[in-house]
Design a protein around this motif. Structure first.
Motif, short mmCIF file in Angstrom:
data_model
loop_
_atom_site.label_atom_id
_atom_site.label_comp_id
_atom_site.label_asym_id
_atom_site.label_seq_id
_atom_site.Cartn_x
_atom_site.Cartn_y
_atom_site.Cartn_z
N THR A 253 -6.54 35.22 106.20
CA THR A 253 -5.77 35.38 105.24
C THR A 253 -6.74 36.25 104.21
OG1 THR A 253 -4.13 33.58 105.55
CG2 THR A 253 -4.29 34.87 103.46
N GLU A 254 -7.87 35.46 103.90
CA GLU A 254 -8.52 36.09 102.75
C GLU A 254 -9.13 37.61 103.18
OE1 GLU A 254 -12.23 34.82 99.87
OE2 GLU A 254 -11.25 33.22 100.91
N TYR A 255 -9.51 37.48 104.46
CA TYR A 255 -10.00 38.83 105.11
C TYR A 255 -8.74 40.01 105.12
CZ TYR A 255 -12.35 42.24 108.46
OH TYR A 255 -12.76 43.34 109.14
N LEU A 256 -7.62 39.76 105.45
CA LEU A 256 -6.64 40.68 105.22
C LEU A 256 -6.12 40.95 103.86
CD1 LEU A 256 -4.23 39.15 108.17
CD2 LEU A 256 -5.48 41.41 107.86
N MET A 257 -6.28 39.92 102.88
CA MET A 257 -5.93 40.33 101.53
C MET A 257 -7.14 41.08 100.94
SD MET A 257 -4.37 36.70 100.24
CE MET A 257 -4.04 37.39 98.68
N ASP A 258 -8.40 40.87 101.15
CA ASP A 258 -9.47 41.80 100.72
C ASP A 258 -9.34 43.22 101.30
OD1 ASP A 258 -10.49 39.69 99.24
OD2 ASP A 258 -11.96 39.31 100.81
N LEU A 259 -8.74 43.25 102.49
CA LEU A 259 -8.63 44.79 102.96
C LEU A 259 -7.42 45.37 102.36
CD1 LEU A 259 -8.71 43.97 107.04
CD2 LEU A 259 -10.43 45.39 105.50
N GLU A 473 1.77 40.92 99.15
CA GLU A 473 1.14 41.72 98.15
C GLU A 473 2.29 41.71 97.06
OE1 GLU A 473 0.67 45.70 99.48
OE2 GLU A 473 -1.38 45.44 100.05
N LEU A 474 3.62 41.70 97.52
CA LEU A 474 4.74 41.67 96.60
C LEU A 474 4.90 40.33 95.84
CD1 LEU A 474 7.38 44.10 97.81
CD2 LEU A 474 5.40 44.54 96.27
N GLN A 475 4.56 39.23 96.73
CA GLN A 475 4.65 37.84 96.15
C GLN A 475 3.66 37.71 94.98
OE1 GLN A 475 3.81 35.66 99.48
NE2 GLN A 475 5.84 35.51 100.35
N GLU A 476 2.47 38.62 95.13
CA GLU A 476 1.30 38.44 94.00
C GLU A 476 1.88 39.35 92.68
OE1 GLU A 476 -1.75 36.99 94.29
OE2 GLU A 476 -1.62 36.21 95.92
N LEU A 501 4.42 28.84 96.95
CA LEU A 501 3.60 29.86 95.81
C LEU A 501 4.37 29.83 94.60
CD1 LEU A 501 1.27 31.89 95.47
CD2 LEU A 501 2.89 33.42 96.53
N LEU A 502 5.65 30.30 95.00
CA LEU A 502 6.61 30.55 93.75
C LEU A 502 7.01 29.50 92.99
CD1 LEU A 502 8.76 33.07 95.34
CD2 LEU A 502 6.76 33.71 94.22
N SER A 530 -2.27 32.14 92.98
CA SER A 530 -2.56 33.10 93.82
C SER A 530 -2.43 32.50 95.21
CB SER A 530 -3.63 34.06 93.58
OG SER A 530 -4.94 33.28 93.79
N ARG A 531 -2.26 33.43 96.27
CA ARG A 531 -2.33 32.91 97.57
C ARG A 531 -3.67 32.33 97.99
NH1 ARG A 531 0.71 33.08 102.13
NH2 ARG A 531 2.42 34.49 100.80
N LYS A 532 -4.79 33.07 97.64
CA LYS A 532 -6.00 32.79 97.90
C LYS A 532 -6.51 31.35 97.14
CE LYS A 532 -8.91 36.93 98.56
NZ LYS A 532 -9.63 37.87 97.87
N GLU A 533 -6.17 31.05 95.83
CA GLU A 533 -6.62 29.83 95.31
C GLU A 533 -5.49 28.64 96.12
OE1 GLU A 533 -5.07 30.95 91.46
OE2 GLU A 533 -7.02 31.70 90.84
N LEU A 534 -4.55 29.02 96.18
CA LEU A 534 -3.59 27.73 96.96
C LEU A 534 -4.25 27.55 98.53
CD1 LEU A 534 0.14 28.40 96.42
CD2 LEU A 534 -1.34 27.15 95.29
N LEU A 535 -4.57 28.42 99.11
CA LEU A 535 -5.19 28.16 100.59
C LEU A 535 -6.56 27.15 100.48
CD1 LEU A 535 -5.17 31.51 102.37
CD2 LEU A 535 -3.70 29.67 102.86
N SER A 536 -7.16 27.21 99.11
CA SER A 536 -8.31 26.43 99.09
C SER A 536 -8.14 25.04 98.16
CB SER A 536 -9.42 27.18 98.28
OG SER A 536 -9.13 27.44 96.91
N HIS A 537 -6.83 25.11 97.93
CA HIS A 537 -6.33 23.65 97.10
C HIS A 537 -6.20 22.60 97.86
CE1 HIS A 537 -4.19 20.71 94.35
NE2 HIS A 537 -4.72 21.66 93.46
#
Length: 589
Positions: A253-259, A473-476, A501-502, A530-537
């Protein structure tokens, strides 16, 4: 097969369409080696060239440079050794299920007897669970059943490699999950080499041995490879407790979001939001005694659903879709509503919007009962419903001009442009709606809703028509704009990750008819999110597991016992308590 076990290979493949100013360089220097018996999932953004890639592998189109190799020989066209299942079913509408599959079998297995060919057809129709529907025509089948026919047809050709081009993306979440499980079973039975094109990371992890992202176009290429080391069979709910699944999902997920973050940048100048108040929020003069009494109640029960029911007349008698929906919301709270198709989620939202009359009960917003549609409630639908002959800016301005009648023209312009920039359309606001992509149209819908400064924001599966990566992207974007406004909001969704997330609370609906609230889960995760932060929670996957377990409990129209639902809640509560203990200890020290 080559000496190193490679059955299918892309060697420095590039592909473009058009010429001159219209030249679209889709793929550039793509390299891939697929081992015999391997299940590869290729994930990527819409428009990144995924379908072009599958067409090259199938031999339906030729590369401009480089080569596609099957067993070390260059592919020069389609062949029976490579079966393809597309997103659209491509069935013959006048033929039955059996005849659609037989058409392919008769064309490929010309050396077999009629009885042998009939047995192949029977075997693969049974494998995809359609033995009961062999004589039905496509018009009599659901979308999921049609896709099963397409899969049976491809398998019945007995290809060495199966190519799947987003075969499940047009299906609802429940049907999609069922077919994912069937693909997993078929994969283990057939032991075929499979290449799956998908935009769903969870689907890729559930099915694949290896995940390869396709970088955004133009000039897309294949990125880093992620090996999936999870044991089979894989259970989508149980995986949420697996440390390797959590690590891999976060990494992909992080790799794709960075792309995705590097695809484009907003270059327009910033616009300051003017300090203007919409007509729907201008305070009315209330008697002092009423104001003193109402103030606390309105803050704490800003929205209230009281015994809300919706009944539709049918030839067989009244059908109760929603039966006794009760919910109170505080001002500024964000609620997600989740459940299976047909559970009344959108019906509840449409009654709140005033677009669907309430059969009995009542809905209160800011101390007043809902009696019809109004600008105090802004709705973002799954389809954005823009006027195609107007620009993005003009579509947003239509509502703003009505809601801010006392603002100056310059102030109204700034409101429109502020929110269009917030959703990333600063450079595209003057383009006609007809010329925008689905993702851009939905951005306009979000901007239009927030620009009205509503008392209540209603979101009816707002990203349901978009691919997973555009949806992220649109969720962010939605979260970024919401944290600035703190508008009270309700979002109907079938996406578990989106719901968490929401929302401050997730409302889970029981099955319809006679649907009601089955459970409410408070989401105690820090904001802004953010999605990234939630994935690490540490608690994120505990919440995710509860929602997946809840949906599984109600799957297929089931009516789980209160004890079963309580066990699901208790499992999540125990898991979040355990994850919080080290944090509490550390804080005490």
């Amino acid at each position: 097969m080559t000496l190193d076990g490679t059955i299918l290979e892309l060697s420095d493949v590039s592909k473009s369409f058009g010429e001159g100013k219209s030249l679209n360089e889709v793929l550039s220097g793509a390299n891939l080696k697929v081992q015999e018996g391997e299940f590869i999932a290729i994930v990527g953004f819409s428009g990144s060239g995924k379908s072009t890639l599958i067409s090259l592998l199938a031999g339906l189109t030729a590369p401009d440079s480089g080569a596609v190799l099957f067993r070390n020989k260059e592919v020069s066209g389609p062949g029976p050794e490579r079966g393809v299942v597309f997103q659209s079913y491509s069935l013959m509408p006048w033929l039955s299920v059996r005849a659609n599959v037989a058409l392919a079998v008769d064309a490929v297995h010309t050396g077999k007897s009629k009885a042998e060919r009939a047995e192949i057809v029977r075997n693969y129709v049974e494998m995809v669970g359609l033995s009961h529907a062999t004589e039905r025509r496509p018009a009599e089948l659901s979308g999921g059943m049609r896709q099963r026919v397409a899969v049976a047809r491809a398998l019945a050709m007995q290809p060495e490699v199966l190519l799947l081009d987003e075969p499940l993306s047009a299906l609802d979440a429940l049907t999609r999950s069922k077919l994912q499980d069937e693909f997993a079973v078929i994969s283990s039975k057939e032991k075929k080499t499979i290449i799956l094109i998908t935009n769903d990371v969870d689907e890729a992890i559930l099915l694949a041995d290896r995940i390869i992202p396709l970088t955004p176009g133009p000039k897309a290429t294949l990125g880093s490879s992620f090996e999936v080391k999870l044991p089979r069979p894989r259970d989508r709910a149980e995986m949420n407790s697996n440390a390797e699944f959590i690590r891999l999902r976060g990494a992909v997920t992080e790799y794709l979001m960075d792309l995705g973050a590097g695809r484009s940048a907003e270059g327009a100048a910033a616009v300051t939001l003017p300090n203007v108040v919409p007509i729907t929020q201008k305070p009315a003069k209330l008697p002092d005694a009423y104001a003193r009494k109402a103030h606390s109640a309105i803050e704490k029960s800003y929205v209230e659903f009281f015994e809300v029911r919706k009944v539709y007349p049918t030839p067989k008698g009244p059908l109760t879709v929603v039966d006794g929906f009760n919910l109170k919301m505080n001002k500024g709270e964000f609620i997600s509503i989740i459940g299976h198709s047909g559970c009344g989620k959108s019906t509840v939202l449409s009654m709140m919007a005033g677009l669907n009359p309430i059969s009995s009960g009542g809905i209160i917003l800011d101390g007043r009962e809902i009696s019809g549609a109004g600008p105090d409630r802004a709705v973002v639908f799954q389809a954005p419903s823009l006027l195609p002959w107007l620009t993005a800016r003009e579509n947003v301005a239509l509502g703003v001009d009505r809601v801010y009648p006392d603002a100056t023209a310059a102030e109204r312009r700034d409101v429109v442009e502020y929110y269009l920039q917030r959703v990333g359309l600063g450079d595209a606001m003057h383009r006609l709606a007809a010329d925008l992509s689905n993702g851009m149209k939905q951005r306009v819908g979000i901007a239009r809703a927030f620009a009205l400064s509503p008392k209540l924001l209603l979101l009816d599966e707002p990203f349901g028509m978009l691919d997973s990566l555009t949806r992220w992207e649109l969720q962010e974007v939605l979260m970024d704009v919401w944290k600035r406004t703190q508008v009270t909001a309700i979002c109907v969704t079938h996406d578990v990750d989106e719901a968490i997330l929401l929302a401050d609370r997730v409302v889970m609906m029981s099955n319809g008819p006679n649907a009601r609230i089955g459970n409410i889960m408070e989401v105690n995760l820090p904001r802004p999110r953010s999605r990234k932060e939630l994935l690490s929670h540490p608690d994120y996957y505990a919440y995710r597991e509860e929602l997946l377990d809840f949906l599984e409990a109600y799957e297929g129209g089931a009516n789980p016992s209160p004890e079963h639902l309580e066990a699901i809640r208790a499992k999540r509560a125990a898991r979040t308590t355990l994850s919080a203990q080290p944090l509490k200890k550390q804080a005490a020290e």
